[in-house]
Design an enzyme around this catalytic site. Sequence first.
Site, PDB file in Angstrom:
ATOM      1  N   GLY A 186       0.790  -1.235   0.000  1.00  0.00           N
ATOM      2  CA  GLY A 186       0.000   0.000   0.000  1.00  0.00           C
ATOM      3  C   GLY A 186       0.814   1.274   0.000  1.00  0.00           C
ATOM      4  CB  SER A 187       2.592   3.142   2.581  1.00  0.00           C
ATOM      5  OG  SER A 187       3.338   2.147   3.225  1.00  0.00           O
ATOM      6  CD1 TRP A 315      -2.990  -0.393  17.128  1.00  0.00           C
ATOM      7  CD2 TRP A 315      -2.527   0.166  15.013  1.00  0.00           C
ATOM      8  NE1 TRP A 315      -2.192  -1.383  16.601  1.00  0.00           N
ATOM      9  CE2 TRP A 315      -1.890  -1.071  15.300  1.00  0.00           C
ATOM     10  CE3 TRP A 315      -2.376   0.718  13.740  1.00  0.00           C
ATOM     11  CZ2 TRP A 315      -1.123  -1.761  14.369  1.00  0.00           C
ATOM     12  CZ3 TRP A 315      -1.606   0.034  12.803  1.00  0.00           C
ATOM     13  CH2 TRP A 315      -0.985  -1.187  13.121  1.00  0.00           C
ATOM     14  CB  CYS A 397       2.807  -6.591   9.518  1.00  0.00           C
ATOM     15  SG  CYS A 397       1.793  -5.171   9.886  1.00  0.00           S
ATOM     16  CD  GLU A 419       7.353 -10.288   9.539  1.00  0.00           C
ATOM     17  OE1 GLU A 419       7.189  -9.854  10.670  1.00  0.00           O
ATOM     18  OE2 GLU A 419       8.147 -11.194   9.268  1.00  0.00           O
ATOM     19  CG  HIS A 448      10.231  -4.540   9.382  1.00  0.00           C
ATOM     20  ND1 HIS A 448       9.649  -5.641   8.783  1.00  0.00           N
ATOM     21  CD2 HIS A 448       9.231  -3.849   9.961  1.00  0.00           C
ATOM     22  CE1 HIS A 448       8.354  -5.609   9.021  1.00  0.00           C
ATOM     23  NE2 HIS A 448       8.076  -4.540   9.723  1.00  0.00           N
ATOM     24  CB  CYS A 480       5.020  -4.384   6.067  1.00  0.00           C
ATOM     25  SG  CYS A 480       3.867  -3.433   7.086  1.00  0.00           S
TER      26      CYS A 480
HETATM   27  N1  GLN Z   1      -1.406  -0.403   3.791  1.00  0.00           N
HETATM   28  C1  GLN Z   1      -0.533  -0.107   4.880  1.00  0.00           C
HETATM   29  C2  GLN Z   1       0.825   0.351   4.361  1.00  0.00           C
HETATM   30  O1  GLN Z   1       1.238  -0.136   3.366  1.00  0.00           O
HETATM   31  C3  GLN Z   1      -0.346  -1.291   5.802  1.00  0.00           C
HETATM   32  C4  GLN Z   1       0.534  -0.961   6.971  1.00  0.00           C
HETATM   33  C5  GLN Z   1       0.593  -2.022   8.042  1.00  0.00           C
HETATM   34  O2  GLN Z   1       0.444  -3.181   7.790  1.00  0.00           O
HETATM   35  N2  GLN Z   1       0.851  -1.652   9.255  1.00  0.00           N
HETATM   36  O3  GLN Z   1       1.485   1.166   4.937  1.00  0.00           O
HETATM   37 ZN    ZN Z   2       2.156  -4.718   7.545  1.00  0.00          ZN
END
Ligand code: GLN
Ligand code: ZN
Length: 510
Positions: A186-187, A315, A397, A419, A448, A480
Amino acid sequence: MLAAAPIDGLGLDFTGPAEANLEDLAAVGGLPGRRLVAGVVDGRNIWVNDLERSLSTLATLLGLAGRVDVAASCSLLHVPYDAELETDLDPGVRRWLAFARQKTAEIVTLTRGITRGPHLIADLVEDSKAALRARAESALTRAPAVRKRTAAITEADARRSRPYAERAAAQRARLKPPLLPTTTIGSFPQTADLRAARADLRAGRLDQAAYDERVAAEIRAVIAFQEEAGLDVLVHGEPERDDMVQYFAERLDGYLATRHGWVQSYGTRHVRPPILAGDVSRPEPMTLRWTTYAQSLTGRPVKGMLTGPVTMLAWSFVRDDQPLAETARQVALALRDEVADLEAAGIAVIQVDEPALRETLPLRAAARPAYLAWATEAFRLATSGVRDDTQIHTHMCYAEFGEILGAIEDLDADVISLEAARSHMQVAHELAGAGYPREVGPGVYDIHSPRVPDVDELTALLREGLAAIPIERLWANPDCGLKTRAWDEVRRSLTNLTIAARRVREEPSS
Ligand code: GLN
Ligand code: ZN
């Protein structure tokens, strides 16, 4: 065992479900002649204390121990510092809140009440009752339209209309994916420049139109790069989101945002969790604009990107005046509307992230089935309104997945990315062992680390994945989101990923 132990005192939590400690303590005859540290002020939440109720708990406890000290139920590290600083909030609503300073004052007040007499704190008890009453009667916590809608939810609302196998065929016909499709979570990098633009917007140095153009330019760059690298299912890159929960919280009614409500996440990382204060609804679409903009730039499918109900709760600071399951249903329905809008706008792939699903699993085994039941129901409620040929993804994740394999199955998502790079595809084997029938993208690039994986390494991990999951159901993706990585690393890693996927497509077993 604790009561019989050679200790001078014992601290226990008496808030929420831990109120059961009261009965347990009475059942063993209390702590005669010893000291009880009574956690009656909730250290994990931000709501004002019901002082009257705490006084009555303390009165019972005074009969069970030689001495009672009033305390918070745990350290105050989980709550922000001072609710008085939140001057953007309606003052009436601010009175519902107690951060660390207010909780400390509550502890002092209660101590005065039990040592010198409740009459000395009568005014403050009255104030807390008035705040609680105002909260219970507020239009924010009781939105009739939201309640009517959750009450009308049926079992069928949380079920896709067809089983996975039939959906998968419809999705394949629509998306025409290659074997081993490549995608990301996604990001894309949240660069210093993007963060500066957001800070400028907040400070009034940049107007909304200029900020939006900055976001649009980033999306164009992210789409162009993904096409060039040869990814199959694209994303818009989430440049407009500072945080995956905060972004949605700011757009949903029922959520409050704080300005100074920082709490430690881990190490030197801090987050500012939003406050889920009221009934949740979606005044207008939240992601439609940027997702459809990204889709307008490419012929390849762009994956819509939403944060799931469990993570939206996990969260945030949550309500303590209704079951979590109810709050989750409200959030799920708001997301369901967003999913429907994305689908209607032609988005064929929608991912609903649930990274917190495992993290929120209760410690007590007895509480787990009920949690998993509402958590998975909320996810399905958010995602089940779609057509067969709309592909639902989810992502999780950093977790021990073994304990929640059944729940992963119950999400009924068409594709799950997880993950796996550091555990050498362990999760792919676990899912296969449990007979998981749907598509899986065990992450092959550990995001990471700044390390750029090379083509051979990625190829080996994909082949490892193939040892567990047949090629028709395997995806190639990172672990991730890429928001913490630098563009240079991302460019090289994803290019290597698409080369590796192509190599394995052509020669799966060599
Ligand atoms: N879609 C989010 C990203 O890619 C997922 C983030 C996550 O799993 N914490 O940042
Ligand atoms: Zn993630």
